[in-house]
Write a protein that holds these residues in place. Structure first.
Motif, short mmCIF file in Angstrom:
data_model
loop_
_atom_site.label_atom_id
_atom_site.label_comp_id
_atom_site.label_asym_id
_atom_site.label_seq_id
_atom_site.Cartn_x
_atom_site.Cartn_y
_atom_site.Cartn_z
N PHE A 219 -13.79 -38.91 2.67
CA PHE A 219 -14.94 -38.15 3.34
C PHE A 219 -14.72 -36.66 3.27
N LYS A 220 -14.42 -35.96 2.31
CA LYS A 220 -14.61 -34.34 1.87
C LYS A 220 -15.41 -34.72 1.38
N PRO A 221 -15.65 -35.10 0.35
CA PRO A 221 -17.33 -35.36 -0.10
C PRO A 221 -18.41 -35.42 0.20
N MET A 222 -17.83 -36.23 1.63
CA MET A 222 -19.52 -36.53 2.38
C MET A 222 -20.21 -35.61 3.04
N ILE A 223 -19.08 -34.87 3.43
CA ILE A 223 -18.92 -34.12 3.98
C ILE A 223 -19.97 -32.87 3.42
N SER A 224 -18.89 -32.77 2.81
CA SER A 224 -20.07 -31.46 1.40
C SER A 224 -21.33 -30.96 1.45
N GLY A 225 -21.86 -32.74 1.23
CA GLY A 225 -23.20 -33.22 1.08
C GLY A 225 -24.18 -33.08 2.07
N LEU A 226 -23.36 -33.46 3.53
CA LEU A 226 -23.64 -33.11 4.57
C LEU A 226 -24.03 -31.48 5.09
N PHE A 227 -22.90 -31.30 4.20
CA PHE A 227 -23.58 -29.13 4.90
C PHE A 227 -24.76 -29.34 3.87
N ASP A 228 -24.63 -29.47 3.28
CA ASP A 228 -25.87 -29.02 2.10
C ASP A 228 -27.06 -29.56 3.02
N VAL A 229 -27.05 -30.96 3.20
CA VAL A 229 -28.70 -31.15 3.69
C VAL A 229 -28.95 -29.42 4.95
N TYR A 230 -28.21 -29.00 5.52
CA TYR A 230 -29.16 -27.97 6.04
C TYR A 230 -29.13 -26.82 4.56
N ASN A 231 -28.50 -26.74 3.69
CA ASN A 231 -28.42 -25.03 2.81
C ASN A 231 -29.84 -25.39 2.06
N GLN A 232 -29.82 -26.64 1.59
CA GLN A 232 -30.48 -26.66 0.51
C GLN A 232 -31.58 -28.48 0.42
N GLY A 233 -31.01 -28.98 1.83
CA GLY A 233 -31.15 -30.75 1.46
C GLY A 233 -32.86 -30.82 3.19
N THR A 234 -32.23 -31.53 3.19
CA THR A 234 -34.54 -32.22 4.57
C THR A 234 -34.03 -31.27 5.84
N ALA A 235 -32.54 -30.30 6.12
CA ALA A 235 -33.11 -29.92 7.20
C ALA A 235 -32.27 -28.18 7.23
N ARG A 236 -32.93 -28.45 5.83
CA ARG A 236 -32.60 -26.54 5.53
C ARG A 236 -33.45 -25.29 6.30
N GLY B 175 -24.81 -18.29 11.18
CA GLY B 175 -23.59 -18.03 11.37
C GLY B 175 -22.55 -19.56 12.04
N ILE B 176 -23.39 -20.04 12.02
CA ILE B 176 -22.55 -21.45 12.04
C ILE B 176 -23.10 -22.74 11.30
N ASP B 177 -21.66 -22.84 10.79
CA ASP B 177 -21.57 -23.79 9.49
C ASP B 177 -22.04 -25.72 10.23
N ILE B 178 -23.06 -25.78 9.97
CA ILE B 178 -23.26 -27.24 10.48
C ILE B 178 -23.22 -27.90 9.32
N CYS B 179 -22.73 -29.84 9.63
CA CYS B 179 -23.11 -30.48 9.16
C CYS B 179 -23.22 -31.85 9.24
N GLY B 180 -25.67 -32.10 8.72
CA GLY B 180 -25.95 -32.71 9.56
C GLY B 180 -26.75 -34.15 8.72
N LYS B 181 -27.58 -34.56 9.06
CA LYS B 181 -28.07 -36.01 8.64
C LYS B 181 -29.98 -36.28 8.49
N THR B 182 -31.01 -36.10 8.46
CA THR B 182 -31.74 -36.87 8.88
C THR B 182 -32.52 -38.30 9.17
N GLY B 183 -32.75 -38.73 10.15
CA GLY B 183 -33.15 -40.09 9.54
C GLY B 183 -34.57 -40.58 10.47
N THR B 184 -35.31 -41.35 9.63
CA THR B 184 -36.17 -41.63 10.14
C THR B 184 -36.77 -43.58 10.48
N ALA B 185 -36.81 -43.90 11.59
CA ALA B 185 -36.56 -45.40 11.34
C ALA B 185 -38.06 -46.02 12.00
N GLU B 186 -38.78 -47.43 11.03
CA GLU B 186 -39.70 -47.90 11.15
C GLU B 186 -39.47 -48.68 12.14
#
Length: 643
Positions: free
Chosen positions: A492-509, A515-526
């Motif tokens: 889970f730790k490497p997965m959480i690291s990737g989710l954290f960077d969704v906000y830092n350099q990914g699809t939710a930057r 001041g709030i460290d958010i871990c997240g994942k965007t999604g688009t469903a047909e």
């Protein structure tokens, strides 16, 4: 000895029979009470229902006095129908129909003639009730909503029907019962116990005093108060953000499984289902096939989860040992996977787990999924192994929460594909769309939120629940049971690291909150629908899942907005705003708030049907909220293009 056996049995049986008759006729005369029912009048004393509070002690639902006009058809004498109807503002036709209905139920027993009069209506009738023999009033307690949100959580109270009366002898004609939400699930706790008083009547049907000096009378016991896990301010804010949108928001406290917010949109003011207009308003809500305000999308709506499902694809791949954190796959804006078909991807270059998550690379997760299925010689066995991993997150099954409605979602197994492909021939490439949350996978918003709570806890979850405290009682112990997944904690730790960077350099930057460290994942469903008999692809659903803070998480959330487009367009901003609202009780990303409050999707929904009465109320409410926040009403189109 044998000669004495038969006489002995006869004597014993006769003795028992005499003792039983003596008990029934002399000691216990409850049967006598029933036999004398024609000469006894029964009056019920209805207790107040228990109050409902939020997790912080804020009063959400209280009670108000109400009065039902009751009728005993056999006792009706010399009624001035015209005066009676004018007094209660009903027509003569209504009067005749109601009396006829009461006679069908019972000529001798009381029926509700006109329910839920308020104090002023009752006062006018009380002055002249002596003129209308056969009618009397019954005081009851109706709900008094202190808030204008949370209707789907509270449910409502309504009169019992004949089927329920036949099933449960506690209820009589005219009694009220909880329907939907916590009112239904915790009915026996909230309703209390009604009191009963018996009065003796003479041959002229006049009361002449208490029966047996009140020997059988009982005192009403008020319902128990309850505290919900709900954060009232967060719930209210979530419903504001979802005005003129359709979908659901579910927020959970990961450490406990407590539901912090359960938003369905569109919703309605729970206060409209109280009083004499309740039936009319309920009919309006029930027949609204366009907006479906009574349909709790947070619990009932099953959607393809889209890219958030990649989290599970990655974790299962790590657990099955088919990839590690360094395993790399090349993406060239797409990936040819079977029979010339093409899986689109918006990225390019080599991807490992970390950047595969924050760039949401379809190619990477498709390869991980196929390796998982291809690990075993038999695809059927492999799919079942994969399915068991997914189900360990609480997916594909009823979750056991304390609300009376829900759906399983769908996690496919080998049986699924044997049914779809009865002649066989399917393999990993055939079902690879499961890897990115399309295919046969379906999830409800509460399942998505629970999935993120499980990731936040690094591999375990508690059954989501809405009850926090019951006065004088303990909550169900099942809500304290820890459910472990089949995935080892270390993955889970490497997965959480990737989710954290969704906000830092990914699809939710663009959605970061300072001041709030958010871990997240965007999604688009047909999203497909049948219009005019044809299967038409509509605007995609916007999905976002997240938890925060990264260390010591306090909130996990799932947001799904129907026809909302890309995940970072509408669902993502809502998630960021909800997280900041809960953790800080204030909003610094006012730019996101303004964008979401102004945003209406009614033009997209209009393709599926016209403007219903509920939708029109939503439009008015949006203008009111915008004015209160000093935002000029406007509808803006967001052109953000992120997965």
């Amino acid at each position: 000895m044998r000669k004495l056996l038969l006489p002995s049995l006869i004597i014993v049986a006769a003795s028992l029979l005499v003792i039983r008759i003596f008990y029934l006729q002399v000691i216990n005369d409850t049967f006598k009470l029933k036999s004398e029912n024609n000469a006894i009048k029964i009056k019920y004393d209805y207790p107040e229902r228990g109050y409902i509070y939020d997790r912080n002690g804020k009063l959400l639902v209280a009670n108000q006095a109400s009065y039902d006009i009751m009728v005993i058809p056999r006792e009706l004498k010399n009624i001035d129908t015209l005066e009676f109807c004018q007094l209660l503002n009903i027509t003569k036709e209504d009067f005749i129909k109601k009396i006829a209905k009461a006679k069908i139920y019972s000529p001798r027993l009381p029926s509700v003639f006109l329910p839920q009069l308020n104090k002023s209506e009752f006062a006018a009738f009380q002055e002249k009730i002596r003129k209308f023999e056969g009618f009397y009033f019954q005081k009851r307690s109706l709900r008094d909503y202190e808030v204008d949100f949370g209707a789907n959580i509270f449910g409502f109270i309504t009169q019992v029907n004949e089927q329920l009366i036949a099933k449960n002898p506690y209820y009589k004609s005219g009694d009220l019962i909880g329907q939907q939400g916590v009112e239904q699930y915790y009915e026996e706790i909230l309703r209390g116990i009604k009191g009963v008083k018996y009065f003796q009547k003479d041959k002229y049907n006049r009361e002449i005093g208490s029966y047996k000096n009140g020997k059988y009378d009982t005192i009403a016991v008020q319902g128990e108060d309850i505290n919900l896990t709900l954060d009232a301010e967060l719930q209210k804010y979530g419903e504001q953000l979802m005005i003129n949108k359709r979908g659901g928001i579910v927020a959970i406290e990961p450490k406990t499984g407590e539901i912090l917010a359960l938003v369905t949109a569109p919703s309605y003011d729970p206060g409209i289902l109280v009083g004499r207009q309740r039936s009319k308003n309920y009919t309006m809500l029930y027949h609204d096939s366009i907006a479906k305000p009574l349909y709790d999308r947070g619990l009932l709506a099953e959607y393809p989860p889209g890219s958030p499902f990649k989290i599970l694809t990655g974790l299962i791949g790590l657990q099955e040992g088919v990839v590690d954190e360094q395993t790399s796959f090349m993406c060239n804006h797409g990936f040819s996977y079977a029979r010339g078909r093409f899986m689109k991807c918006h990225d390019s270059g080599p991807h490992q787990l970390h950047n595969g998550i924050y760039h949401s690379c379809n190619t990477y997760f498709a390869q991980v999924y196929m390796r998982t299925i291809n690990k075993y010689k038999k695809p059927a066995y492999a799919v079942d192994v994969w399915s068991d991993h997914v189900k360990s997150f609480g997916l594909g099954q009823f979750m056991g929460y304390d609300l009376p409605t829900g759906k399983r979602g769908n996690v496919p197994t080998s049986k699924t594909y044997k049914r779809i492909y009865p002649n066989g021939g399917w393999r990993s490439t055939t079902i690879v769309s499961n890897s990115i949350g399309q295919g046969e996978v379906l999830m409800t918003p509460i399942q998505l939120a629970n999935m993120m709570a499980t990731v936040a806890n690094e591999g375990h979850y508690f059954t989501p629940h809405i009850i926090k405290k019951i006065k004088g009682e303990n909550i169900d112990p099942k809500f304290k049971v820890k459910h472990e997944t089949t995935i080892d904690k270390k993955y889970f730790k490497p997965m959480i690291s990737g989710l954290f960077d969704v906000y830092n350099q990914g699809t939710a930057r663009s959605l970061r909150v300072e001041g709030i460290d958010i871990c997240g994942k965007t999604g688009t469903a047909e999203n497909f629908a049948k219009i005019g008999g044809k299967r038409v692809q509509l605007e995609d659903h916007s999905i976002f899942v997240a938890f925060a803070p990264k260390d010591n998480p306090k909130i996990a959330i799932a947001v799904l907005v129907e026809n909302g487009g890309f995940g970072a367009t509408i669902a993502g901003p809502i998630a960021s705003l909800m997280i900041e609202k809960y953790l800080r009780k204030t909003i610094t990303r006012t730019d996101l708030e303004k964008r979401i409050l102004e945003r209406s999707l009614q033009d997209r929904y209009a393709k599926l049907g016209g403007l219903s009465d509920v939708v029109k109320l939503q439009l008015k409410k949006q203008d009111s909220i915008l004015k209160s926040k000093k935002i000029a009403p406007a509808i803006k189109k967001d052109t953000t293009k992120q997965n």
